[in-house]
Design a protein around this motif. Structure first.
Motif, PDB file in Angstrom:
ATOM      1  N   MET A  25     -56.361 -74.693 -59.356  1.00 39.52           N
ATOM      2  CA  MET A  25     -55.648 -73.435 -59.116  1.00 39.52           C
ATOM      3  C   MET A  25     -55.390 -73.234 -57.630  1.00 39.52           C
ATOM      4  N   CYS A  26     -56.369 -73.534 -56.800  1.00 42.19           N
ATOM      5  CA  CYS A  26     -56.207 -73.394 -55.349  1.00 42.19           C
ATOM      6  C   CYS A  26     -55.139 -74.338 -54.829  1.00 42.19           C
ATOM      7  N   ASN A  27     -55.143 -75.558 -55.322  1.00 39.78           N
ATOM      8  CA  ASN A  27     -54.143 -76.530 -54.879  1.00 39.78           C
ATOM      9  C   ASN A  27     -52.733 -76.125 -55.312  1.00 39.78           C
ATOM     10  N   GLU A  28     -52.601 -75.608 -56.547  1.00 37.18           N
ATOM     11  CA  GLU A  28     -51.291 -75.142 -57.013  1.00 37.18           C
ATOM     12  C   GLU A  28     -50.813 -73.965 -56.166  1.00 37.18           C
ATOM     13  N   ALA A  29     -51.712 -73.034 -55.879  1.00 42.20           N
ATOM     14  CA  ALA A  29     -51.355 -71.883 -55.043  1.00 42.20           C
ATOM     15  C   ALA A  29     -51.015 -72.335 -53.631  1.00 42.20           C
ATOM     16  N   LEU A  30     -51.705 -73.354 -53.141  1.00 41.50           N
ATOM     17  CA  LEU A  30     -51.432 -73.871 -51.800  1.00 41.50           C
ATOM     18  C   LEU A  30     -50.040 -74.514 -51.735  1.00 41.50           C
ATOM     19  N   VAL A  31     -49.655 -75.236 -52.783  1.00 40.99           N
ATOM     20  CA  VAL A  31     -48.309 -75.822 -52.832  1.00 40.99           C
ATOM     21  C   VAL A  31     -47.257 -74.710 -52.801  1.00 40.99           C
ATOM     22  N   LYS A  32     -47.457 -73.653 -53.593  1.00 39.77           N
ATOM     23  CA  LYS A  32     -46.526 -72.517 -53.597  1.00 39.77           C
ATOM     24  C   LYS A  32     -46.487 -71.843 -52.221  1.00 39.77           C
ATOM     25  N   THR A  33     -47.642 -71.721 -51.597  1.00 42.85           N
ATOM     26  CA  THR A  33     -47.712 -71.104 -50.267  1.00 42.85           C
ATOM     27  C   THR A  33     -46.919 -71.926 -49.260  1.00 42.85           C
ATOM     28  N   ASN A  34     -47.086 -73.234 -49.297  1.00 47.15           N
ATOM     29  CA  ASN A  34     -46.362 -74.100 -48.368  1.00 47.15           C
ATOM     30  C   ASN A  34     -44.854 -74.059 -48.603  1.00 47.15           C
ATOM     31  N   GLU A  35     -44.435 -73.955 -49.864  1.00 46.01           N
ATOM     32  CA  GLU A  35     -43.007 -73.823 -50.164  1.00 46.01           C
ATOM     33  C   GLU A  35     -42.454 -72.531 -49.568  1.00 46.01           C
ATOM     34  N   ARG A  36     -43.198 -71.455 -49.740  1.00 46.11           N
ATOM     35  CA  ARG A  36     -42.756 -70.161 -49.213  1.00 46.11           C
ATOM     36  C   ARG A  36     -42.819 -70.131 -47.685  1.00 46.11           C
ATOM     37  N   LEU A  37     -43.785 -70.841 -47.141  1.00 47.01           N
ATOM     38  CA  LEU A  37     -43.902 -70.932 -45.686  1.00 47.01           C
ATOM     39  C   LEU A  37     -42.678 -71.644 -45.099  1.00 47.01           C
ATOM     40  N   GLN A  38     -42.195 -72.678 -45.772  1.00 46.26           N
ATOM     41  CA  GLN A  38     -40.990 -73.372 -45.320  1.00 46.26           C
ATOM     42  C   GLN A  38     -39.787 -72.421 -45.330  1.00 46.26           C
ATOM     43  N   ILE A  39     -39.680 -71.602 -46.368  1.00 43.14           N
ATOM     44  CA  ILE A  39     -38.587 -70.621 -46.446  1.00 43.14           C
ATOM     45  C   ILE A  39     -38.691 -69.652 -45.274  1.00 43.14           C
ATOM     46  N   ALA A  40     -39.887 -69.100 -45.075  1.00 36.17           N
ATOM     47  CA  ALA A  40     -40.082 -68.114 -44.001  1.00 36.17           C
ATOM     48  C   ALA A  40     -39.822 -68.740 -42.636  1.00 36.17           C
ATOM     49  N   TYR A  41     -40.283 -69.976 -42.413  1.00 35.68           N
ATOM     50  CA  TYR A  41     -40.035 -70.641 -41.131  1.00 35.68           C
ATOM     51  C   TYR A  41     -38.534 -70.839 -40.884  1.00 35.68           C
ATOM     52  N   SER A  42     -37.798 -71.234 -41.932  1.00 34.42           N
ATOM     53  CA  SER A  42     -36.364 -71.460 -41.731  1.00 34.42           C
ATOM     54  C   SER A  42     -35.662 -70.157 -41.365  1.00 34.42           C
ATOM     55  N   TYR A  43     -36.044 -69.048 -42.001  1.00 36.62           N
ATOM     56  CA  TYR A  43     -35.456 -67.759 -41.641  1.00 36.62           C
ATOM     57  C   TYR A  43     -35.925 -67.307 -40.256  1.00 36.62           C
ATOM     58  N   LEU A  44     -37.162 -67.615 -39.903  1.00 38.22           N
ATOM     59  CA  LEU A  44     -37.669 -67.251 -38.575  1.00 38.22           C
ATOM     60  C   LEU A  44     -36.882 -67.970 -37.491  1.00 38.22           C
ATOM     61  N   ILE A  45     -36.621 -69.237 -37.675  1.00 38.06           N
ATOM     62  CA  ILE A  45     -35.863 -70.005 -36.684  1.00 38.06           C
ATOM     63  C   ILE A  45     -34.467 -69.402 -36.509  1.00 38.06           C
ATOM     64  N   LYS A  46     -33.821 -69.099 -37.618  1.00 36.35           N
ATOM     65  CA  LYS A  46     -32.485 -68.489 -37.560  1.00 36.35           C
ATOM     66  C   LYS A  46     -32.560 -67.118 -36.875  1.00 36.35           C
ATOM     67  N   ALA A  47     -33.581 -66.338 -37.213  1.00 40.40           N
ATOM     68  CA  ALA A  47     -33.735 -65.004 -36.617  1.00 40.40           C
ATOM     69  C   ALA A  47     -33.972 -65.098 -35.115  1.00 40.40           C
ATOM     70  N   GLU A  48     -34.783 -66.059 -34.687  1.00 36.89           N
ATOM     71  CA  GLU A  48     -35.044 -66.219 -33.255  1.00 36.89           C
ATOM     72  C   GLU A  48     -33.781 -66.612 -32.493  1.00 36.89           C
ATOM     73  N   LEU A  49     -32.994 -67.511 -33.068  1.00 43.40           N
ATOM     74  CA  LEU A  49     -31.738 -67.902 -32.420  1.00 43.40           C
ATOM     75  C   LEU A  49     -30.769 -66.728 -32.360  1.00 43.40           C
ATOM     76  N   THR A  50     -30.701 -65.970 -33.443  1.00 46.24           N
ATOM     77  CA  THR A  50     -29.830 -64.793 -33.470  1.00 46.24           C
ATOM     78  C   THR A  50     -30.285 -63.772 -32.435  1.00 46.24           C
ATOM     79  N   GLU A  51     -31.605 -63.587 -32.329  1.00 48.46           N
ATOM     80  CA  GLU A  51     -32.132 -62.647 -31.332  1.00 48.46           C
ATOM     81  C   GLU A  51     -31.768 -63.092 -29.920  1.00 48.46           C
ATOM     82  N   GLN A  52     -31.922 -64.377 -29.636  1.00 46.83           N
ATOM     83  CA  GLN A  52     -31.565 -64.893 -28.307  1.00 46.83           C
ATOM     84  C   GLN A  52     -30.079 -64.684 -28.030  1.00 46.83           C
ATOM     85  N   ASN A  53     -29.255 -64.994 -29.019  1.00 48.79           N
ATOM     86  CA  ASN A  53     -27.813 -64.834 -28.838  1.00 48.79           C
ATOM     87  C   ASN A  53     -27.429 -63.368 -28.669  1.00 48.79           C
ATOM     88  N   SER A  54     -28.016 -62.502 -29.473  1.00 46.97           N
ATOM     89  CA  SER A  54     -27.661 -61.083 -29.375  1.00 46.97           C
ATOM     90  C   SER A  54     -28.161 -60.482 -28.058  1.00 46.97           C
TER      91      SER A  54
END
Length: 191
Positions: free
Chosen positions: A74-103
């Motif tokens: 169960m912990c390993n399955e939850a960890l896989v889901k966490t890592n998938e969601r972390l990748q999503i959040a990181y990709s949006y964070l990178i875009k947000a940081e670039l947008t913030e710099q540009n703005s």
């Protein structure tokens, strides 16, 4: 003059600028309140869209439930889901940081341009240029849109940074739980 970190075209920058501006338009905020005051009210959060969803929708989408009676699987399955969601959040964070710099760059550029235009107007008219504080206030008033977009993009970056940190903490908890379960299993097998 192009921003050195800008990887977007002028049209893409303008589209991003307008998207953030529309998400944080004052008419969406009751009583024309500021963004910082506005986001203190839970019902008002439903009016804000961050990358296509409300904060509550993102919270539900990215939430990981830590098992009450965990097993290693169960912990390993939850960890896989966490890592998938972390990748999503990181990709949006990178875009947000670039947008913030540009703005931020756009905000500063428009402000400097506005100050220069105000000074030039007064020179052309042959009248005395107002005090620096007056020129600054006039320039700030002329560039409110870009300042609002910058503040909105900064809030968006903070939103994604907090989600990344939360998901990293969840991953640490799950790793520790999984490790403890393996150690406990090894000890029990050894007895």
């Amino acid at each position: 003059m192009a921003h050195p970190l800008n990887t977007l075209t002028e049209a893409e920058l303008q589209e991003e600028f307008n998207e953030i501006k529309n998400d944080f338009k004052a008419d969406k905020i009751p009583n024309q309140a500021s963004i910082s005051t506005h986001i203190n009210h839970k019902s008002d959060l439903e009016l804000i869209s961050i990358d296509g969803r409300t904060p509550d929708e993102w919270d539900a989408h990215l939430r990981i439930n830590i098992p009450n009676e965990p097993s290693t699987v169960m912990c390993n399955e939850a960890l896989v889901k966490t890592n998938e969601r972390l990748q999503i959040a990181y990709s949006y964070l990178i875009k947000a940081e670039l947008t913030e710099q540009n703005s931020e760059w756009i905000k500063k550029s428009k402000y400097r341009e506005s100050v220069a235009n105000i000074v030039d107007e007064h020179k052309k008219k042959g009248v005395k240029t107002p005090a620096a504080s007056t020129v600054e206030t006039l320039a700030e008033n002329k560039t409110k849109d870009s300042s609002t977009v910058y503040l909105a993009s900064k809030a968006r970056t903070m939103f994604w940074r907090r989600h990344v940190e939360s998901l990293k903490a969840t991953a640490n908890i799950l790793n520790n739980m999984s490790w403890n379960l393996r150690v406990e299993s090894t000890i029990i097998k050894g007895i």
